[in-house]
Design an enzyme around this catalytic site. Structure first.
Site, PDB file in Angstrom:
ATOM      1  N   CYS A  77       0.834  -1.210   0.000  1.00 49.12           N
ATOM      2  CA  CYS A  77       0.000   0.000   0.000  1.00 49.12           C
ATOM      3  C   CYS A  77       0.873   1.266   0.000  1.00 49.12           C
ATOM      4  O   CYS A  77       1.490   1.557  -1.016  1.00 49.12           O
ATOM      5  CB  CYS A  77      -0.990  -0.060   1.147  1.00 49.12           C
ATOM      6  SG  CYS A  77      -2.416   0.974   0.864  1.00 49.12           S
ATOM      7  N   HIS A 174      -3.096  -5.260   1.749  1.00 43.36           N
ATOM      8  CA  HIS A 174      -2.409  -5.452   3.035  1.00 43.36           C
ATOM      9  C   HIS A 174      -2.374  -6.904   3.489  1.00 43.36           C
ATOM     10  O   HIS A 174      -3.153  -7.285   4.365  1.00 43.36           O
ATOM     11  CB  HIS A 174      -3.154  -4.656   4.118  1.00 43.36           C
ATOM     12  CG  HIS A 174      -2.971  -3.191   4.055  1.00 43.36           C
ATOM     13  ND1 HIS A 174      -1.963  -2.538   4.710  1.00 43.36           N
ATOM     14  CD2 HIS A 174      -3.678  -2.246   3.411  1.00 43.36           C
ATOM     15  CE1 HIS A 174      -2.038  -1.250   4.481  1.00 43.36           C
ATOM     16  NE2 HIS A 174      -3.082  -1.034   3.695  1.00 43.36           N
ATOM     17  N   GLU A 176      -0.566  -8.292   5.563  1.00 40.59           N
ATOM     18  CA  GLU A 176      -0.254  -8.382   7.005  1.00 40.59           C
ATOM     19  C   GLU A 176      -1.509  -8.265   7.869  1.00 40.59           C
ATOM     20  O   GLU A 176      -1.454  -8.528   9.065  1.00 40.59           O
ATOM     21  CB  GLU A 176       0.777  -7.307   7.389  1.00 40.59           C
ATOM     22  CG  GLU A 176       0.272  -5.880   7.473  1.00 40.59           C
ATOM     23  CD  GLU A 176       0.049  -5.213   6.104  1.00 40.59           C
ATOM     24  OE1 GLU A 176       0.123  -5.909   5.069  1.00 40.59           O
ATOM     25  OE2 GLU A 176      -0.227  -4.013   6.093  1.00 40.59           O
TER      26      GLU A 176
HETATM   27  N1  GLN Z   1      -3.609   6.357   1.269  1.00 40.24           N
HETATM   28  C1  GLN Z   1      -2.266   6.068   1.703  1.00 40.24           C
HETATM   29  C2  GLN Z   1      -1.247   6.823   0.870  1.00 40.24           C
HETATM   30  O1  GLN Z   1      -1.580   7.371  -0.158  1.00 40.24           O
HETATM   31  C3  GLN Z   1      -1.988   4.585   1.656  1.00 40.24           C
HETATM   32  C4  GLN Z   1      -2.952   3.851   2.555  1.00 40.24           C
HETATM   33  C5  GLN Z   1      -2.423   2.580   3.128  1.00 40.24           C
HETATM   34  O2  GLN Z   1      -1.202   2.357   3.190  1.00 40.24           O
HETATM   35  N2  GLN Z   1      -3.327   1.773   3.613  1.00 40.24           N
HETATM   36  O3  GLN Z   1      -0.117   6.880   1.242  1.00 40.24           O
END
Ligand code: GLN
Length: 192
Positions: A77, A174, A176
């Site tokens: 992410c 994610h 994890e």
């Molecule tokens: N929205 C976050 C970003 O742009 C990422 C979100 C996440 O890691 N769950 O950095």
């Protein structure tokens, strides 16, 4: 095998727990010296702008780039955003992977969702058949994959949510935060 988890911000402790479940030595990385002796590094989810700014403040940008030229790095992410070449706005990026991303591409926090993905590379590496249940939280999409980077997984509508470039891995979701250890096992196979 020693795997580090970048522990500047975000859900690094969940990655550490997952690695420990797999019997792997896991350590928190906050300073360049913490990278010494690691076989791989995970960059967790969180807020990519914050992770980037803190990495600049702790002089980690160049050491992380150097690490990624030789060793395995997996960004989940926000971590995937940090690994990318372009996130369509001005923020510190490692630029290690030939991917461009669109941040918050599915909308706000309330638009977070889960989806079952069919990921062939994962099934092959772990000798399993079950789809991978992925959790997306204000997730980016991988807009474009070029150069050496390859698509690992896409949603049914074609939007790319996982990519790999050699030992570098990027996932919008994610692993994890689930009980499924297969993605971590897959990363360990790259770090080995
Ligand atoms: N929205 C976050 C970003 O742009 C990422 C979100 C996440 O890691 N769950 O950095």
């Amino acid at each position: 095998m020693n795997i580090g988890v970048l522990a500047l911000q975000g859900d690094f402790s969940e990655h550490i727990s997952m690695l420990k479940r797999l019997g792997v030595a896991a350590s928190e990385v906050r300073l360049p010296k913490d990278l010494v002796g690691l076989d791989g590094l995970i960059i967790p989810g969180g807020e990519s702008t914050t992770i980037g700014k803190l990495a600049v403040a702790y002089d980690l940008i160049e050491p992380l780039r150097q690490f990624g030229r030789e060793k395995a790095i997996w960004g989940t992410c926000a971590g995937a955003i940090f690994l990318s070449r372009d996130a369509r706005r001005d923020q510190p990026l490692l630029g290690l992977m030939d991917i461009t991303v669109i941040r918050n591409a599915f909308g706000a926090q309330v638009d977070s969702f889960e989806a079952d993905l069919e990921i062939d590379a994962l099934k092959q590496a772990t000798h399993t058949e079950a789809p991978y249940h992925a959790v997306f939280i204000r997730a980016p999409i991988i807009e474009n994959v070029s150069g050496e980077a390859k698509i690992l997984s896409a949603l049914a509508d074609g939007r790319i949510v996982a990519a790999q470039q050699g030992k570098l891995l990027a996932t919008s979701f994610h692993p994890e935060l689930t009980g499924d250890t297969r993605f971590h096992e897959y990363f360990l196979s790259l770090a080995r």
